[in-house]
Structure formats: C-alpha cells, structure tokens
Design a protein around this motif. Structure first.
Motif, PDB file in Angstrom:
ATOM      1  N   TRP A  79       4.405  -9.539  46.450  1.00  0.00           N
ATOM      2  CA  TRP A  79       3.083 -10.168  46.556  1.00  0.00           C
ATOM      3  C   TRP A  79       2.942 -11.359  45.610  1.00  0.00           C
ATOM      4  CZ3 TRP A  79      -0.683 -10.398  49.841  1.00  0.00           C
ATOM      5  CH2 TRP A  79      -1.930 -10.879  49.435  1.00  0.00           C
ATOM      6  N   GLU A  80       3.517 -11.223  44.418  1.00  0.00           N
ATOM      7  CA  GLU A  80       3.408 -12.300  43.434  1.00  0.00           C
ATOM      8  C   GLU A  80       4.157 -13.557  43.892  1.00  0.00           C
ATOM      9  OE1 GLU A  80       4.315 -13.077  38.641  1.00  0.00           O
ATOM     10  OE2 GLU A  80       4.699 -11.114  39.581  1.00  0.00           O
ATOM     11  N   TYR A  81       5.304 -13.380  44.513  1.00  0.00           N
ATOM     12  CA  TYR A  81       6.109 -14.526  44.960  1.00  0.00           C
ATOM     13  C   TYR A  81       6.208 -14.542  46.491  1.00  0.00           C
ATOM     14  CZ  TYR A  81       7.548 -14.518  40.064  1.00  0.00           C
ATOM     15  OH  TYR A  81       7.550 -14.529  38.696  1.00  0.00           O
ATOM     16  N   LEU A  82       5.123 -14.167  47.152  1.00  0.00           N
ATOM     17  CA  LEU A  82       5.152 -13.977  48.598  1.00  0.00           C
ATOM     18  C   LEU A  82       5.603 -15.236  49.336  1.00  0.00           C
ATOM     19  CD1 LEU A  82       4.585 -12.142  50.999  1.00  0.00           C
ATOM     20  CD2 LEU A  82       2.209 -12.935  50.982  1.00  0.00           C
ATOM     21  N   TYR A  83       5.027 -16.377  49.002  1.00  0.00           N
ATOM     22  CA  TYR A  83       5.353 -17.606  49.729  1.00  0.00           C
ATOM     23  C   TYR A  83       6.835 -17.962  49.582  1.00  0.00           C
ATOM     24  CZ  TYR A  83       5.404 -22.506  51.115  1.00  0.00           C
ATOM     25  OH  TYR A  83       5.718 -23.697  51.720  1.00  0.00           O
ATOM     26  N   SER A  84       7.336 -17.926  48.349  1.00  0.00           N
ATOM     27  CA  SER A  84       8.741 -18.282  48.117  1.00  0.00           C
ATOM     28  C   SER A  84       9.684 -17.309  48.815  1.00  0.00           C
ATOM     29  CB  SER A  84       9.038 -18.295  46.613  1.00  0.00           C
ATOM     30  OG  SER A  84       8.240 -19.253  45.949  1.00  0.00           O
TER      31      SER A  84
ATOM     32  N   GLN B  76      21.042 -16.075  37.051  1.00  0.00           N
ATOM     33  CA  GLN B  76      20.174 -15.410  36.082  1.00  0.00           C
ATOM     34  C   GLN B  76      19.628 -14.093  36.660  1.00  0.00           C
ATOM     35  OE1 GLN B  76      19.750 -16.497  32.928  1.00  0.00           O
ATOM     36  NE2 GLN B  76      21.258 -18.081  33.493  1.00  0.00           N
ATOM     37  N   PRO B  77      19.233 -13.149  35.792  1.00  0.00           N
ATOM     38  CA  PRO B  77      18.686 -11.875  36.287  1.00  0.00           C
ATOM     39  C   PRO B  77      17.489 -12.061  37.213  1.00  0.00           C
ATOM     40  CG  PRO B  77      19.188 -11.713  33.947  1.00  0.00           C
ATOM     41  CD  PRO B  77      19.401 -13.147  34.315  1.00  0.00           C
ATOM     42  N   GLY B  78      16.605 -13.009  36.899  1.00  0.00           N
ATOM     43  CA  GLY B  78      15.451 -13.255  37.764  1.00  0.00           C
ATOM     44  C   GLY B  78      15.864 -13.748  39.142  1.00  0.00           C
ATOM     45  N   THR B  79      16.864 -14.629  39.176  1.00  0.00           N
ATOM     46  CA  THR B  79      17.384 -15.121  40.462  1.00  0.00           C
ATOM     47  C   THR B  79      18.007 -13.980  41.257  1.00  0.00           C
ATOM     48  OG1 THR B  79      17.852 -17.261  39.439  1.00  0.00           O
ATOM     49  CG2 THR B  79      18.934 -16.792  41.532  1.00  0.00           C
ATOM     50  N   ASN B  80      18.727 -13.130  40.556  1.00  0.00           N
ATOM     51  CA  ASN B  80      19.345 -11.974  41.211  1.00  0.00           C
ATOM     52  C   ASN B  80      18.287 -11.079  41.842  1.00  0.00           C
ATOM     53  OD1 ASN B  80      21.273 -10.025  41.933  1.00  0.00           O
ATOM     54  ND2 ASN B  80      21.014  -8.938  39.998  1.00  0.00           N
ATOM     55  N   GLN B  81      17.209 -10.782  41.104  1.00  0.00           N
ATOM     56  CA  GLN B  81      16.151  -9.920  41.626  1.00  0.00           C
ATOM     57  C   GLN B  81      15.472 -10.558  42.841  1.00  0.00           C
ATOM     58  OE1 GLN B  81      12.656  -9.393  39.185  1.00  0.00           O
ATOM     59  NE2 GLN B  81      12.263  -7.338  39.985  1.00  0.00           N
ATOM     60  N   PHE B  82      15.232 -11.880  42.767  1.00  0.00           N
ATOM     61  CA  PHE B  82      14.577 -12.588  43.873  1.00  0.00           C
ATOM     62  C   PHE B  82      15.387 -12.443  45.168  1.00  0.00           C
ATOM     63  CE2 PHE B  82      14.152 -16.353  46.521  1.00  0.00           C
ATOM     64  CZ  PHE B  82      12.774 -16.475  46.657  1.00  0.00           C
ATOM     65  N   TRP B  83      16.705 -12.690  45.086  1.00  0.00           N
ATOM     66  CA  TRP B  83      17.520 -12.641  46.295  1.00  0.00           C
ATOM     67  C   TRP B  83      17.809 -11.218  46.735  1.00  0.00           C
ATOM     68  CZ3 TRP B  83      17.555 -16.576  49.298  1.00  0.00           C
ATOM     69  CH2 TRP B  83      17.420 -17.856  48.776  1.00  0.00           C
ATOM     70  N   GLN B  84      17.731 -10.248  45.812  1.00  0.00           N
ATOM     71  CA  GLN B  84      17.825  -8.846  46.215  1.00  0.00           C
ATOM     72  C   GLN B  84      16.638  -8.461  47.095  1.00  0.00           C
ATOM     73  OE1 GLN B  84      18.225  -6.660  42.524  1.00  0.00           O
ATOM     74  NE2 GLN B  84      20.440  -6.437  42.764  1.00  0.00           N
ATOM     75  N   ILE B  85      15.450  -8.943  46.713  1.00  0.00           N
ATOM     76  CA  ILE B  85      14.265  -8.657  47.516  1.00  0.00           C
ATOM     77  C   ILE B  85      14.365  -9.338  48.877  1.00  0.00           C
ATOM     78  CG2 ILE B  85      11.779  -9.034  47.692  1.00  0.00           C
ATOM     79  CD1 ILE B  85      11.612  -8.649  44.674  1.00  0.00           C
ATOM     80  N   VAL B  86      14.833 -10.589  48.902  1.00  0.00           N
ATOM     81  CA  VAL B  86      15.035 -11.297  50.172  1.00  0.00           C
ATOM     82  C   VAL B  86      16.006 -10.520  51.060  1.00  0.00           C
ATOM     83  CG1 VAL B  86      16.015 -13.377  51.215  1.00  0.00           C
ATOM     84  CG2 VAL B  86      14.467 -13.577  49.266  1.00  0.00           C
ATOM     85  N   THR B  87      17.081 -10.025  50.466  1.00  0.00           N
ATOM     86  CA  THR B  87      18.079  -9.258  51.218  1.00  0.00           C
ATOM     87  C   THR B  87      17.491  -7.970  51.764  1.00  0.00           C
ATOM     88  OG1 THR B  87      19.872 -10.156  49.856  1.00  0.00           O
ATOM     89  CG2 THR B  87      20.331  -8.125  51.079  1.00  0.00           C
ATOM     90  N   ALA B  88      16.723  -7.249  50.925  1.00  0.00           N
ATOM     91  CA  ALA B  88      16.113  -5.991  51.370  1.00  0.00           C
ATOM     92  C   ALA B  88      15.142  -6.228  52.518  1.00  0.00           C
ATOM     93  CB  ALA B  88      15.398  -5.320  50.196  1.00  0.00           C
ATOM     94  N   ILE B  89      14.353  -7.289  52.429  1.00  0.00           N
ATOM     95  CA  ILE B  89      13.417  -7.608  53.518  1.00  0.00           C
ATOM     96  C   ILE B  89      14.188  -7.993  54.778  1.00  0.00           C
ATOM     97  CG2 ILE B  89      11.634  -9.229  54.277  1.00  0.00           C
ATOM     98  CD1 ILE B  89      10.649  -9.305  51.396  1.00  0.00           C
ATOM     99  N   GLY B  90      15.258  -8.776  54.611  1.00  0.00           N
ATOM    100  CA  GLY B  90      16.074  -9.152  55.760  1.00  0.00           C
ATOM    101  C   GLY B  90      16.675  -7.942  56.457  1.00  0.00           C
ATOM    102  N   LEU B  91      17.162  -6.973  55.668  1.00  0.00           N
ATOM    103  CA  LEU B  91      17.704  -5.751  56.253  1.00  0.00           C
ATOM    104  C   LEU B  91      16.618  -4.961  56.978  1.00  0.00           C
ATOM    105  CD1 LEU B  91      20.053  -4.630  53.350  1.00  0.00           C
ATOM    106  CD2 LEU B  91      20.775  -5.163  55.678  1.00  0.00           C
ATOM    107  N   THR B  92      15.414  -4.951  56.419  1.00  0.00           N
ATOM    108  CA  THR B  92      14.311  -4.211  57.030  1.00  0.00           C
ATOM    109  C   THR B  92      13.958  -4.751  58.403  1.00  0.00           C
ATOM    110  OG1 THR B  92      13.414  -3.765  54.822  1.00  0.00           O
ATOM    111  CG2 THR B  92      11.940  -3.411  56.694  1.00  0.00           C
ATOM    112  N   VAL B  93      14.000  -6.071  58.578  1.00  0.00           N
ATOM    113  CA  VAL B  93      13.587  -6.668  59.855  1.00  0.00           C
ATOM    114  C   VAL B  93      14.752  -6.788  60.838  1.00  0.00           C
ATOM    115  CG1 VAL B  93      11.736  -7.965  58.718  1.00  0.00           C
ATOM    116  CG2 VAL B  93      13.951  -9.055  59.060  1.00  0.00           C
ATOM    117  N   THR B  94      15.946  -6.326  60.478  1.00  0.00           N
ATOM    118  CA  THR B  94      17.096  -6.440  61.376  1.00  0.00           C
ATOM    119  C   THR B  94      16.846  -5.798  62.744  1.00  0.00           C
ATOM    120  OG1 THR B  94      18.672  -6.565  59.540  1.00  0.00           O
ATOM    121  CG2 THR B  94      19.549  -5.920  61.680  1.00  0.00           C
TER     122      THR B  94
END
Length: 598
Positions: free
Chosen positions: A304-309, A367-385
């Motif tokens: 929710w905090e970084y929803l747009y990105s 960076q750890p923050g970048t890693n977390q961001f793309w982990q969330i993107v990956t999890a969402i991508g897997l969810t909508v597969t």
C-alpha cells in the motif's frame, strides 16, 4: 503435560495449518473450477507473518491458525519444486527431449538473453548500478516452472513452447548464480575456475546417473511391481528422486537438475505411468506449501505504501516479457494464437527469481530495500499467473478469430483402444486390432506378462486400472473402447462400474466367465459382456454344422441369432433391457449405453 507441549510444537502447529488449508482450498476452488494456485497464495497471505501472524503477540490463540516459523517451510517448498521437475521428466523421454533441442537451446536461450538484456538496459537507464541491473534483469527474465507447467498441458503447442523455455531457464540457473558471484564488488579471482570445476563435476554426475539409471531402474521397479505394493513403489520412487537430487546438489548444480534426470530415466521404463500416479498427491501438497510461502512474503502494508511504483514495475515487467516472448515465437514460426498465449503465460516472474534476488543481495549487487521491492513484485506476479493464463487463452482466440482448441490438428490420431490385462486373451485382442490397423495400448500389473509382451513387440505397459487415475492418464476419455480381458470377476466389475461413472459414453467390452458373471457386468455398466463358456459352445456348434455340410452363410446367421438370444436372456437376468445398438454384436458410436444411468 510437558510431553504434550513438546508434541504440539510450532512445527506441528504449522503442519496442521497447512494440511487444513489444503483440505479447504483444493475442494472449494475445484468446485468453482478455479485453480487452487490462487487459493494457496491467498492462504499464505492470510496466515503468514504479515497477515494473522502480525497479531500473535496481542492474541496468542492466533498461533493455532497462523504460520509461526515461515523459514521452516522453505525446505518443503523446494521439495515441491523438485517433485514438479521430476513429474515433468516422467512426461518427457530422452527421445522427446532430443526432438526439442532446437526449442530448448534456440528459443530458450534467445528468450532469456533478449529479455534479460532489455530489462538490464531499462533498469540501468533509470539509475540502477550496472551490475545490479544485470542481476535484476536476469532474475526478472525467469518464468515460473512451478505455476506455468501446473496450468498448461505439455502436449499442446503452448505447453511445448513454455516447457522448452523453462527447461533452458532451469539449466541456466547455476551459471547465473556464478555470474552474480563474479560481479560482486569483493568477488574472488577464481570465480570462473569454480564455475568450470562445477560444470565438469556436474557433467560427470549426470553421465553416471544416465548410465547407472538405465540399467538399475528397470529391475528395481520390476521388483516393486511384483510385490503389488503401492508403498514399495512410492519408496522406490522417492529414493530415486532424492538420491539424484542430492548428487547434483553435492557438486554445485541445482537439485532440480537431478530430479529432472530421474524423471527422464523412469520415463524410459514401462512403469512411468504408475510412478507418476503414485507421486501426484505428494507433488500437489508440496507445491501447495511452496505457494503458501509465496503468499507469506507479501506485506500488504508495504504494498500500500509503494502501491504506484509496485504496480508500474509489475505491469512493466509483464508487458515486456509478453511482447518479447510472443515476437520470438512468431519469428520461429509459431502461429499467432500460440505466440500470444505463450507470451502472456510466460510473462510473470518466477520462484527462481527469488533465488537469484537473494544471491544478488548476498553479493551486494543490490540494496536490501531494492531486494524487498522486487520480491514483492515477484510475489504479486506469481499470484496473477493463473489470471494471465485465462487472459492469454482469450487473447489467443481473439487473435486467431476462432474458438479453436489448443491441440494441433496434426496430432489428432485415431483414438486408441485400451486393453486391460495382457494374458492370452489380451494378446489375441491386440493381434486382431493390429490386423485391422487399429491403435491400442495394453496395461497389466504382472511384470512377466509385460516383459514377454514387449519382447514380442506389443504396446504394453505397467498400469493398475483399479487404482487412482490410471485410465485418465491413458486417455480413456477419448478412447475408441476399453477391453477388459482379466479373469478376476470382482475386480472386473469394480473397474467397469468406475469407468461407466467417469465416462458415460465409453464403449466397455468385458470378458466374463459365464452367463451369471456377464449379467453382473452388464449391471455394472458394460456395453458388451462376452461369457467364455457360451462362446466356446457357439464355436463348437459352428464347427459341427460346417463339418456336417451346412453352408457357411446360414451357419454364421444362425450363430449370430443364437448369440443375440443368449445375450437377451443374460441382460434380462441382469435386470436390463437390451439396447438396439448391441444387436448382432455391432457397436455404434451413438448408442444408448447399458447401465449409464446407474
């Protein structure tokens, strides 16, 4: 009391939550014809550390319905992927894999290189350091083996194209991990030497598996088959896949490489269908654990905090991968619908994306923050597969402007006849089908019958029609007919009843011991039951009439008439009225099937 507390440990609690989730998700989602993939991910989201687990300290009772140790599930999730690759190997064979070499090392390599390069360029252009952009580009270019092959069918054009690309990605995973280590700021100079060392040892282990497996597996599974014990079959299968995975992992390769090779080796034996059937429940449960761990990695507050990105990144990755994959497939000659559907299906990130992201973070490339961001993107991508899969099918139809099936017309051969039991009678039926150019597949549980039949050139394999979904795997839904030749009355009735319930329009011709047994088979749903005692009497009568000078024509007519009369009597004994389609022993495709309504 202390013993009770030790028994009810966090591990036990988590196991009960997972089993409970599987017991609810699978039947409910299957009831509404929705893939359980979404259900497992949503369960992970609900019971994970960012769901109900967030409130465990405030409400301790939530411990019993939430996952308290997410890291403890990782090994089970990885085991689910290993079993999935093992089942893929069972569906393949070395011959089929060799036939796919152009797509695996041509299409698969181009897809990974082009998408990885494009993502690297875009990420570097928006400010990511080059080494980190390479790591993210390679990670995001990977697609989900676990979900894509669960959703699609490897026998279709879409499934074959997806399988080829996924196989290359799985093979490329080890070099990618080594490449990230070499790009690390403090990487050692012998990184390339380690890669070469690993590849050499990996090649030696794979060669050893191929040689020993080819000679050891057939007698191993033959012995398991002789015992007629499903438990022993399961133990032998698990032993093979675990040993192969451990050996490849020991030399630095991914364990999924070993599991794939184990599946390929067993696929070359006549026991592959039985192994696949026995392993299916375990693969499904382990894959469910993997999907739950994906759901647990999504923190809705961060989303929710970084929803747009996050939305822009997710949609951008999906669009880029879909377009590039679709274009590459078109360049290789795939039809527009196949290219469209495959591109959309392969567009989401992968479970191996998370592995590569972790390796990149460990190598300090991101960076750890970048890693977390793309982990969330990956999890969402897997969810909508699964949703992407449905959208891909709709888009493919729109592109082709027809409601065409996904199976190519050129693979639609004559429907096969399935022979259950391959003793004396089964062989005779197979001979007559071959004489009239009718394809068949025969199954039996007796390894001696199978070995003897295969030595004589018959198409026979190991299979137990009375258990599991063996008939479904043999294509009973589209079979020309099923012939039961076994001399075990109770088992024959059970199989006939099961087949009639599952396939109301399937022609079922069964061997019967006598008229009483034939009546029971008709009542169970057989289309045609042939009593051995009556048929031998009719053949004897035919021989007597011919030898005494009666012309062949009238003899055949009278034999058919007597057979019809006896059949009417048998069906009346079974409490059924004879159907016109069965007159004179003729089967028609549009007949009304006896017992179908039962």
């Amino acid at each position: 009391m202390a013993g009770s507390n030790e028994l009810y440990s966090p591990v036990m609690s988590d196991a009960l939550v997972i089993l409970g989730a599987a017991g609810i998700v699978i039947p409910v989602f299957n009831r509404f014809k929705i893939t359980p993939v979404i259900g497992f991910i949503l369960v992970g989201l609900l019971v994970g550390p960012f769901g109900l687990g967030r409130h465990v300290f405030e409400h301790p009772w939530l411990t019993h319905i939430s996952i308290t140790d997410p890291g403890g599930l990782d090994i089970f999730a990885e085991f689910g992927i290993i079993l999935l690759l093992f089942s893929i190997g069972l569906e393949l064979s070395f011959g089929r894999l060799w036939d796919m070499r152009r797509m695996v090392f041509g299409l698969g390599m181009m897809e990974l290189v082009v998408i990885g390069s494009a993502l690297t360029f875009i990420l570097a252009a928006i400010g990511q350091a080059f080494a980190g952009a390479v790591a993210l580009g390679l990670a995001l270019s990977l697609s989900s083996t676990a979900l894509v092959l669960k959703i699609t069918n490897a026998a279709t054009p879409v499934g074959r194209a997806a399988l080829a690309m996924l196989l290359f990605e799985d093979i490329a995973l080890v070099p990618i991990i080594f490449l990230l280590g070499a790009l690390a700021p403090h990487a050692s100079a012998d990184g390339m030497g380690n890669l070469i060392h690993t590849l050499l040892w990996g090649a030696a282990v794979i060669a050893g598996l191929l040689v020993f497996g080819r000679y050891l597996l057939p007698p191993l599974f033959a012995q398991a088959a002789r015992t007629k014990s499903p438990e022993l079959f399961l133990a032998a299968s698990m032993l093979v896949v675990i040993l192969a995975s451990l050996l490849t992992a020991a030399v630095g390769l991914s364990p999924i490489v070993g599991s794939l090779i184990a599946g390929l080796l067993i696929a070359e034996t006549e026991y592959h269908s039985e192994v696949e059937q026995i392993m299916e429940p375990f693969k499904g449960l382990a894959l469910g654990v993997f999907l739950i761990t994906i759901g647990m990695s999504i923190d809705l507050l961060v989303v929710w905090e970084y929803l747009y990105s996050i939305l822009v990144a997710t949609v951008g990755v999906i669009l880029l991968k879909a377009v590039v994959t679709g274009v590459l497939l078109r360049l290789m000659g795939a039809r527009r619908g196949t290219a469209t559907e495959t591109g959309i299906l392969m567009s989401s990130p992968s479970e191996t994306t998370l592995i590569v992201l972790s390796a990149a973070a460990t190598a300090q490339l991101i960076q750890p923050g970048t890693n977390q961001f793309w982990q969330i993107v990956t999890a969402i991508g897997l969810t909508v597969t699964p949703l992407l899969s449905m959208f891909g099918k709709i888009a493919a139809r729109r592109v082709d402007q027809v409601e065409a099936p996904h199976h190519p017309a050129e693979t639609e051969d004559k429907p096969s006849t399935i022979i259950i039991g391959f003793g004396r009678v089964g062989k005779l039926v197979a001979d007559m089908l071959t004489r009239h150019d009718r394809p068949y597949i025969a199954i039996d549980t007796d390894t001696d019958f199978i070995a003897d039949g295969r030595a004589q050139g018959y198409n026979v394999a190991f299979g137990d029609a009375a258990r599991g979904d063996a008939m479904e795997r043999l294509g009973a839904e589209n079979a020309a007919a099923v012939i039961l030749t076994m001399d075990v009355p109770v088992t024959a009735q059970r199989i006939v009843r099961k087949l009639r319930q599952q396939y109301p329009d399937l022609p079922i011709i069964a061997r019967a011991r006598d008229a009483e047994h034939a009546a029971l088979l008709y009542r169970a749903g057989a289309t045609h039951a042939v009593p051995e005692t009556l048929e031998s009497s009719l053949q004897l009568s035919e021989a007597v009439l011919v030898e005494t000078g009666v012309p062949m024509g009238p003899v055949i007519a009278s034999i058919h008439e007597k057979r019809d009369t006896l059949r009417e009597q048998i069906m009346e004994q079974g409490g059924l009225a004879e159907k016109p389609a069965l007159r004179s022993g003729v089967l028609t495709k549009d007949r009304e099937t006896p017992g179908a309504a039962q």
